[in-house]
Design a protein around this motif. Structure first.
Motif, PDB file in Angstrom:
ATOM      1  N   VAL A 119       0.855  -1.188   0.000  1.00 14.04           N
ATOM      2  CA  VAL A 119       0.000   0.000   0.000  1.00 14.04           C
ATOM      3  C   VAL A 119       0.891   1.239   0.000  1.00 14.04           C
ATOM      4  CG1 VAL A 119      -1.896  -1.155   1.196  1.00 14.04           C
ATOM      5  CG2 VAL A 119      -0.118  -0.003   2.531  1.00 14.04           C
ATOM      6  N   ASP A 120       0.273   2.418  -0.144  1.00 17.38           N
ATOM      7  CA  ASP A 120       1.044   3.650   0.015  1.00 17.38           C
ATOM      8  C   ASP A 120       0.990   4.056   1.491  1.00 17.38           C
ATOM      9  OD1 ASP A 120      -1.433   4.805   0.438  1.00 17.38           O
ATOM     10  OD2 ASP A 120      -1.346   6.139  -1.301  1.00 17.38           O
ATOM     11  N   TYR A 121       1.734   5.123   1.844  1.00 15.85           N
ATOM     12  CA  TYR A 121       1.822   5.506   3.248  1.00 15.85           C
ATOM     13  C   TYR A 121       0.474   5.958   3.807  1.00 15.85           C
ATOM     14  CZ  TYR A 121       6.926   5.231   3.476  1.00 15.85           C
ATOM     15  OH  TYR A 121       8.229   4.789   3.500  1.00 15.85           O
ATOM     16  N   GLY A 122      -0.333   6.632   2.990  1.00 14.48           N
ATOM     17  CA  GLY A 122      -1.627   7.079   3.470  1.00 14.48           C
ATOM     18  C   GLY A 122      -2.533   5.916   3.842  1.00 14.48           C
ATOM     19  N   THR A 123      -2.559   4.897   3.003  1.00 11.09           N
ATOM     20  CA  THR A 123      -3.366   3.720   3.305  1.00 11.09           C
ATOM     21  C   THR A 123      -2.783   2.943   4.476  1.00 11.09           C
ATOM     22  OG1 THR A 123      -4.133   3.577   1.016  1.00 11.09           O
ATOM     23  CG2 THR A 123      -4.297   1.572   2.336  1.00 11.09           C
ATOM     24  N   THR A 200      -1.046  11.451  -0.877  1.00 16.76           N
ATOM     25  CA  THR A 200      -0.654  10.362  -1.776  1.00 16.76           C
ATOM     26  C   THR A 200       0.809  10.518  -2.152  1.00 16.76           C
ATOM     27  OG1 THR A 200      -1.212  11.574  -3.800  1.00 16.76           O
ATOM     28  CG2 THR A 200      -2.996  10.349  -2.710  1.00 16.76           C
ATOM     29  N   ALA A 201       1.344   9.500  -2.809  1.00 16.75           N
ATOM     30  CA  ALA A 201       2.729   9.578  -3.267  1.00 16.75           C
ATOM     31  C   ALA A 201       2.912  10.745  -4.238  1.00 16.75           C
ATOM     32  CB  ALA A 201       3.135   8.259  -3.926  1.00 16.75           C
ATOM     33  N   ALA A 202       1.906  10.983  -5.068  1.00 14.90           N
ATOM     34  CA  ALA A 202       1.994  12.082  -6.036  1.00 14.90           C
ATOM     35  C   ALA A 202       1.724  13.435  -5.390  1.00 14.90           C
ATOM     36  CB  ALA A 202       1.014  11.846  -7.178  1.00 14.90           C
ATOM     37  N   GLN A 203       0.890  13.476  -4.365  1.00 18.43           N
ATOM     38  CA  GLN A 203       0.521  14.713  -3.690  1.00 18.43           C
ATOM     39  C   GLN A 203       0.554  14.477  -2.183  1.00 18.43           C
ATOM     40  OE1 GLN A 203      -0.092  17.691  -5.325  1.00 18.43           O
ATOM     41  NE2 GLN A 203       0.030  18.540  -3.264  1.00 18.43           N
ATOM     42  N   PRO A 204       1.765  14.510  -1.589  1.00 16.62           N
ATOM     43  CA  PRO A 204       1.867  14.195  -0.150  1.00 16.62           C
ATOM     44  C   PRO A 204       1.233  15.239   0.757  1.00 16.62           C
ATOM     45  CG  PRO A 204       4.003  14.866  -1.047  1.00 16.62           C
ATOM     46  CD  PRO A 204       3.080  14.704  -2.207  1.00 16.62           C
ATOM     47  N   GLU A 205       1.170  16.482   0.307  1.00 17.19           N
ATOM     48  CA  GLU A 205       0.543  17.527   1.111  1.00 17.19           C
ATOM     49  C   GLU A 205      -0.962  17.552   0.847  1.00 17.19           C
ATOM     50  OE1 GLU A 205       2.356  21.251   0.209  1.00 17.19           O
ATOM     51  OE2 GLU A 205       4.157  20.839   1.397  1.00 17.19           O
ATOM     52  N   ILE A 206      -1.730  17.821   1.885  1.00 17.12           N
ATOM     53  CA  ILE A 206      -3.177  17.913   1.761  1.00 17.12           C
ATOM     54  C   ILE A 206      -3.569  19.383   1.669  1.00 17.12           C
ATOM     55  CG2 ILE A 206      -5.399  17.418   2.843  1.00 17.12           C
ATOM     56  CD1 ILE A 206      -4.043  15.103   4.302  1.00 17.12           C
ATOM     57  N   SER A 207      -4.146  19.759   0.562  1.00 20.87           N
ATOM     58  CA  SER A 207      -4.637  21.126   0.390  1.00 20.87           C
ATOM     59  C   SER A 207      -5.810  21.089  -0.570  1.00 20.87           C
ATOM     60  CB  SER A 207      -3.541  22.056  -0.144  1.00 20.87           C
ATOM     61  OG  SER A 207      -3.065  21.608  -1.394  1.00 20.87           O
ATOM     62  N   SER A 208      -6.695  22.052  -0.422  1.00 22.06           N
ATOM     63  CA  SER A 208      -7.846  22.107  -1.309  1.00 22.06           C
ATOM     64  C   SER A 208      -7.471  22.819  -2.600  1.00 22.06           C
ATOM     65  CB  SER A 208      -9.009  22.834  -0.615  1.00 22.06           C
ATOM     66  OG  SER A 208      -8.711  24.223  -0.498  1.00 22.06           O
ATOM     67  N   ALA A 209      -8.397  22.802  -3.540  1.00 32.26           N
ATOM     68  CA  ALA A 209      -8.155  23.468  -4.817  1.00 32.26           C
ATOM     69  C   ALA A 209      -8.372  24.974  -4.720  1.00 32.26           C
ATOM     70  CB  ALA A 209      -9.061  22.878  -5.890  1.00 32.26           C
ATOM     71  N   ILE A 210      -8.803  25.438  -3.545  1.00 32.41           N
ATOM     72  CA  ILE A 210      -9.087  26.860  -3.363  1.00 32.41           C
ATOM     73  C   ILE A 210      -7.803  27.613  -3.073  1.00 32.41           C
ATOM     74  CG2 ILE A 210     -10.330  28.556  -1.969  1.00 32.41           C
ATOM     75  CD1 ILE A 210     -12.399  26.405  -1.378  1.00 32.41           C
ATOM     76  N   GLY A 211      -7.529  28.652  -3.854  1.00 28.48           N
ATOM     77  CA  GLY A 211      -6.393  29.532  -3.584  1.00 28.48           C
ATOM     78  C   GLY A 211      -6.894  30.838  -2.984  1.00 28.48           C
ATOM     79  N   HIS A 212      -6.143  31.395  -2.077  1.00 29.19           N
ATOM     80  CA  HIS A 212      -6.556  32.611  -1.385  1.00 29.19           C
ATOM     81  C   HIS A 212      -5.579  33.749  -1.720  1.00 29.19           C
ATOM     82  CE1 HIS A 212      -9.303  30.153   1.059  1.00 29.19           C
ATOM     83  NE2 HIS A 212      -8.303  29.292   1.137  1.00 29.19           N
ATOM     84  N   TYR A 213      -6.145  34.921  -1.952  1.00 28.49           N
ATOM     85  CA  TYR A 213      -5.334  36.111  -2.229  1.00 28.49           C
ATOM     86  C   TYR A 213      -5.824  37.221  -1.309  1.00 28.49           C
ATOM     87  CZ  TYR A 213      -3.248  40.090  -4.642  1.00 28.49           C
ATOM     88  OH  TYR A 213      -2.542  41.223  -4.930  1.00 28.49           O
ATOM     89  N   TRP A 214      -4.911  37.723  -0.484  1.00 35.18           N
ATOM     90  CA  TRP A 214      -5.287  38.741   0.480  1.00 35.18           C
ATOM     91  C   TRP A 214      -4.323  39.910   0.422  1.00 35.18           C
ATOM     92  CZ3 TRP A 214      -4.928  33.977   3.872  1.00 35.18           C
ATOM     93  CH2 TRP A 214      -6.137  33.245   3.843  1.00 35.18           C
ATOM     94  N   VAL A 215      -4.843  41.092   0.676  1.00 38.02           N
ATOM     95  CA  VAL A 215      -4.032  42.314   0.683  1.00 38.02           C
ATOM     96  C   VAL A 215      -3.831  42.766   2.124  1.00 38.02           C
ATOM     97  CG1 VAL A 215      -3.923  44.733  -0.012  1.00 38.02           C
ATOM     98  CG2 VAL A 215      -4.824  43.009  -1.600  1.00 38.02           C
ATOM     99  N   ALA A 216      -2.581  42.995   2.484  1.00 37.20           N
ATOM    100  CA  ALA A 216      -2.236  43.548   3.794  1.00 37.20           C
ATOM    101  C   ALA A 216      -1.691  44.947   3.576  1.00 37.20           C
ATOM    102  CB  ALA A 216      -1.198  42.666   4.496  1.00 37.20           C
TER     103      ALA A 216
END
Length: 361
Positions: A119-123, A200-216
Motif C-alpha cells: 500500500v502507500d503511506y496514506g493507506t 498520496t505519493a503524487a501529492q503528499p501535502e493535503i490542500s484544497s483546490a481553493i487559492g486565497h489572495y489577500w491584501v495587507a
C-alpha cells in the motif's frame, strides 16, 4: 446526545498534522441547568464548533473540565477538547483478539505483530487506525477514503507497545512521507463524525483546490495584525538519528550539510533518540534527511487576522498569496505561503491564520 451550549468565551484552532483544539467557557448557571456535571466527563464526550450554516469548524474529545469562579465570583465551567487523534494517542498497535504477548519461555509471540505491505503511506495510516477501532469497545464514528495500492511496507512488534498515533506521525515525518487530516462533520441529524484524508505519493501535502489572495495594507485590507516570527530552533548542520540497540550494536543514521556553515551560522547538531524501537535503516535515513531539509534556513511564521467573508472555504493546508504594502518591517511584495493553522473565537467576522515559509537572504 446533542447539546447546544451558551458560552462566554471560545477559542478553536486546526492545523496541519495536528489534532484540533477547542477551549470554551460556559456560564455556571448554564452548566448547572444543563446538567453538565454528568455530561462533561473527560474523554467520554465530544465538543464541536459549528457555524450557522452547519459547517463544522473543529471538533474534539473532552479533556479535563475546570469548574471555577471569576474574580467577581461568577461561576464558570471551562471545557477543553482535542481532535480524534487524542484517542489514538492512548491506543497501542495490537491486532484484535490478541492473547499473551510472550510465550511460556518469555519470548515475544510474533503472531501479534502488525505487518502492512503493498500500500502507500496514506493507506498504511488508515490500516493502523482501522485495526485500532476494530477492537471490542474501540468503535468510533469514522469514515474512510478508498484504500490505495503501493510499494510501502512496515512492521510493528507487539511488545514494543508503539502507540497508533505516534506511528502515524512517524510515517508522516519520513522524507517521502505524507500528511493526514481528520475532518469533522455534523450531518443533518446532528451526528458528529470524522473522515480521514491522507496524502498520496503524487501529492503528499493535503490542500484544497481553493487559492486565497489577500491584501495587507492599503485602503481596504483583508488582513490585519500582521506579525512575523523567525524561528531558528531547527537550524543544524548535522543530524544523528538513533534506532534500536541489540547486543551493544546501535542502529544510527548520520547526515551532514555544510550549507549553513558557509552562510556564517555556528555549528549545531540534531541528536534524536525518539525512534529507539525502530529497526529500519531506511526509515532512520528518511527522518535524518528530513531533519536537515527542514534545517536549511530559519522558518518564518506569519500570524494575522483575515476577514471571514474573504476566506470562504479556508482550511489549514491551503496555499495563499499575501500582498504586502507599506509594512514597517516586511518589504513590499507578493508572498506565497502555506496556511499551517486556522483559528477562531467569539468574534466570527475575523479568522486567525498562521502561514509558514523559509527565510531568504
Amino acid at each position: 446526545m446533542l447539546r447546544e451550549l451558551e458560552f462566554t468565551e471560545l477559542s478553536w484552532s486546526t492545523a496541519v498534522c495536528r489534532a484540533d483544539e477547542i477551549t470554551v467557557t460556559v456560564p455556571g448557571y448554564v452548566a448547572g441547568a444543563e446538567g453538565l456535571r454528568g455530561l462533561a466527563v473527560p474523554r467520554r464526550t465530544a465538543v464541536s464548533v459549528v457555524r450557522d450554516d452547519g459547517v463544522c469548524l473543529a471538533a474534539g474529545v473532552t479533556g479535563q473540565p475546570v469548574a471555577s469562579e471569576s474574580d467577581d465570583g461568577t461561576p464558570r465551567l471551562e471545557l477543553t477538547a482535542r481532535g480524534i487523534e487524542s484517542v489514538f494517542e492512548k491506543r497501542v498497535i495490537l491486532p484484535p483478539g490478541y492473547g499473551d504477548l510472550v510465550d511460556a519461555n518469555g519470548y515475544p509471540d510474533p503472531r501479534y505483530d502488525t505487518r502492512i505491505s503493498g500500500v502507500d503511506y496514506g493507506t498504511m495510516m488508515q490500516r493502523l487506525y482501522r485495526q485500532a477501532v476494530a477492537h471490542p469497545g474501540g468503535g468510533l464514528p469514522l469514515a474512510w477514503e478508498e484504500p490505495r495500492a503501493g510499494i510501502r511496507s512496515n512492521a510493528w512488534v507487539a511488545v514494543d507497545g508503539k502507540r497508533v498515533q505516534e506511528a502515524v506521525e512517524d510515517l508522516s515525518e519520513l522524507a517521502d512521507g505524507v500528511e493526514w487530516d481528520w475532518v469533522p462533520r455534523v450531518d443533518e441529524a446532528d451526528r458528529l463524525s470524522w473522515a480521514l484524508i491522507t496524502g498520496t505519493a503524487a501529492q503528499p501535502e493535503i490542500s484544497s483546490a481553493i487559492g486565497h489572495y489577500w491584501v495587507a495594507g492599503g485602503a481596504a485590507p483583508a488582513v490585519r495584525k500582521l506579525r512575523e516570527k523567525t524561528n531558528p530552533e531547527f537550524l543544524a548542520s548535522a543530524a544523528f538519528f538513533l534506532g534500536g540497540k541489540n547486543d551493544d550494536r546501535v542502529l544510527i543514521s548520520q547526515r551532514t550539510d555544510p550549507s549553513l556553515l558557509d552562510e556564517g551560522f555556528p555549528l549545531a547538531e540534531v541528536w534524536d533518540t525518539s525512534h529507539s524501537t525502530t529497526s529500519d535503516q531506511a526509515a532512520l535515513n528518511g527522518w535524518a534527511d528530513a531533519a536537515l531539509r527542514d534545517a536549511e534556513a530559519p522558518v518564518q511564521f506569519w500570524t494575522f487576522d483575515v476577514r471571514a467573508d474573504r476566506a470562504h472555504g479556508l482550511r489549514h493546508g491551503d496555499w495563499c498569496v499575501i500582498e504586502v504594502s507599506d509594512h514597517w518591517w516586511i518589504p513590499d511584495g507578493a508572498y506565497q505561503r502555506r496556511i499551517v493553522e486556522v483559528s477562531g473565537g467569539v468574534e466570527s467576522a475575523w479568522l486567525g491564520v498562521t502561514v509558514s515559509g523559509m527565510q531568504e537572504w
